[in-house]
Design an enzyme around this catalytic site. Sequence first.
Site, PDB file in Angstrom:
ATOM      1  N   TYR A 155       0.856  -1.161  -0.134  1.00 50.90           N
ATOM      2  CA  TYR A 155      -0.234  -0.194  -0.002  1.00 50.90           C
ATOM      3  C   TYR A 155       0.954   1.104  -0.001  1.00 50.90           C
ATOM      4  O   TYR A 155       0.110   2.412   0.016  1.00 50.90           O
ATOM      5  CB  TYR A 155      -0.890   0.077   1.058  1.00 50.90           C
ATOM      6  CG  TYR A 155      -2.125  -0.741   1.090  1.00 50.90           C
ATOM      7  CD1 TYR A 155      -1.945  -2.266   1.091  1.00 50.90           C
ATOM      8  CD2 TYR A 155      -3.259  -0.042   1.081  1.00 50.90           C
ATOM      9  CE1 TYR A 155      -3.144  -3.163   0.733  1.00 50.90           C
ATOM     10  CE2 TYR A 155      -4.412  -1.181   0.954  1.00 50.90           C
ATOM     11  CZ  TYR A 155      -4.374  -2.335   0.874  1.00 50.90           C
ATOM     12  OH  TYR A 155      -5.329  -3.375   0.760  1.00 50.90           O
ATOM     13  N   LYS A 222       2.579 -13.953   6.026  1.00 52.64           N
ATOM     14  CA  LYS A 222       2.855 -14.896   4.940  1.00 52.64           C
ATOM     15  C   LYS A 222       4.478 -15.116   4.624  1.00 52.64           C
ATOM     16  O   LYS A 222       4.953 -15.064   3.384  1.00 52.64           O
ATOM     17  CB  LYS A 222       2.237 -14.129   3.577  1.00 52.64           C
ATOM     18  CG  LYS A 222       2.068 -15.421   2.411  1.00 52.64           C
ATOM     19  CD  LYS A 222       1.033 -16.488   2.574  1.00 52.64           C
ATOM     20  CE  LYS A 222       1.030 -17.409   1.694  1.00 52.64           C
ATOM     21  NZ  LYS A 222       0.640 -18.759   1.988  1.00 52.64           N
ATOM     22  N   ASP A 276      -3.096 -17.550   5.219  1.00 54.43           N
ATOM     23  CA  ASP A 276      -3.906 -18.146   4.264  1.00 54.43           C
ATOM     24  C   ASP A 276      -4.748 -19.453   5.341  1.00 54.43           C
ATOM     25  O   ASP A 276      -5.940 -19.627   5.390  1.00 54.43           O
ATOM     26  CB  ASP A 276      -3.487 -19.021   3.209  1.00 54.43           C
ATOM     27  CG  ASP A 276      -2.107 -19.633   3.582  1.00 54.43           C
ATOM     28  OD1 ASP A 276      -1.365 -19.365   4.367  1.00 54.43           O
ATOM     29  OD2 ASP A 276      -1.727 -20.517   2.647  1.00 54.43           O
ATOM     30  N   ASP A 300      -6.313  -5.916   5.559  1.00 57.67           N
ATOM     31  CA  ASP A 300      -7.360  -5.288   4.752  1.00 57.67           C
ATOM     32  C   ASP A 300      -8.294  -6.518   4.519  1.00 57.67           C
ATOM     33  O   ASP A 300      -9.555  -6.383   4.629  1.00 57.67           O
ATOM     34  CB  ASP A 300      -6.761  -4.935   3.664  1.00 57.67           C
ATOM     35  CG  ASP A 300      -7.718  -3.873   2.937  1.00 57.67           C
ATOM     36  OD1 ASP A 300      -8.971  -3.503   3.657  1.00 57.67           O
ATOM     37  OD2 ASP A 300      -7.468  -3.291   1.707  1.00 57.67           O
TER      38      ASP A 300
END
Length: 409
Positions: A155, A222, A276, A300
Amino acid sequence: MTTDKLQGEYITFKDGEYQIPDNPIVGALAGDGIGPDIWNATRMVLDAAVEKAYAGKRTICWQLLAAGEAAFADTGSYLPEETLAAIKKQLIAIKGPLSTPTGGGIRSLNVALRHHFDLYACIRPVRYYEGVPNPMKRPGDLDVVIFRENTEDVYAGLEWSAGSVEAEELGDYLREKLKVKLRSGSALGIKPMSPEGSKRLIRKAIQYAIDNNRRVVTMVHKGNIMKFTEGAFCQWGYDMARAEFSDQVITEEELVTRHQGDWPPGKILLNDRIADAMFQQLLLRPSEYDVLATPNLNGDYLSDACAAQVGGLGIAPGANVGDGIAIFEATHGTAPKYAGLDKVNPGSLILSGKMMLDFMGWKEAGELVEKALQKAILGRQVTYDLARQMDGGEEVSCSTFASLIVKSM
Ligand code: NAP
């Protein structure tokens, strides 16, 4: 800029603490589209709660600030300097949604505000309110507070379109200097994540857990794939916690190696989960999670997914918080098709106002707001979004729903 006639005093911030007078000047940006409708409803509810809780000893002196389309029409700027200067002085503000200007210049006014004031933590509590239609068997099992890093990651706005001079030059550099395999003509983006940016976000999440009797802080990353950015986010979090919170926090590894799995009373557990897997965990074992600390993109996605589990964005509150400045905001957008119809659910901004009252230490008023909203929902006279999914729900307007909340106090 218009201010209530009442003479208010400015909030101050000293040695890491806000000093809140009994008549604080608080900034209010109604926003675009449905913003004015939900702001008027929110103001009615917050003023009533403060009056009821403190019997006139405390009052918020709202200062209405221009931003968005109305500001652009008046001043030629979507975020006038006067508004930014006012927020800098007020330290605490609440805002409705702002539409993203079409055409060049500003990408998003919300992102611009976050960057301008370095509001690095986006805080979103997600919990279930009884009676809200939702897709889960036991929606009440989810009660989390998400701390999403707000200034870094993908972002940061560092991206260049396919075929642009910048993308080609950067591509050449990567191919030549770093021997990276890269198709020519690729669009390129950069994902910056710093130790400082990550640690300050995770520090805020841990401090929140300590201050609010929460038991677990989970870093969601991640790192199995993006080792040096998301993996490092998690490692920096553990390093910081060991250095700064060793008396209050234990890690999942220490729980096993030093405490044989017996959770020492009063200690906060710091653990991490791959992003995930976390989506699955929050659906299947939500009660195991409490406070989440995430990089920007994961946060987000996760915050909207969590909001959906308990009934959607219409009542999901949020805040963007830095060191010494905080802006509380509705998490949905401007829903332009409903603008001015006095129709939509003001719950998201009202609950953001509850967060603001709690943040100011006005917890009695915050509690009144939350309990009254819950009571009003159970009364089944609700805005269209809830009524259309509720057995026996009766649709009322945005302002009527706010009046019903006030009546429930
Ligand atoms: P949106 O404004 O959030 O609206 C999408 C849909 O969500 C609405 O059509 C409505 O669904 C539902 N909804 C949103 N707010 C609601 C409320 N208070 N009560 C009940 N239902 C509500 O998303 P968008 O249409 O994608 O975005 C519109 C503009 O908002 C864009 O300019 C976008 O950039 C901006 N935006 C601003 C913010 C912000 O200021 N924080 C955040 C997101 C988007 P139904 O159609 O099913 O009734």
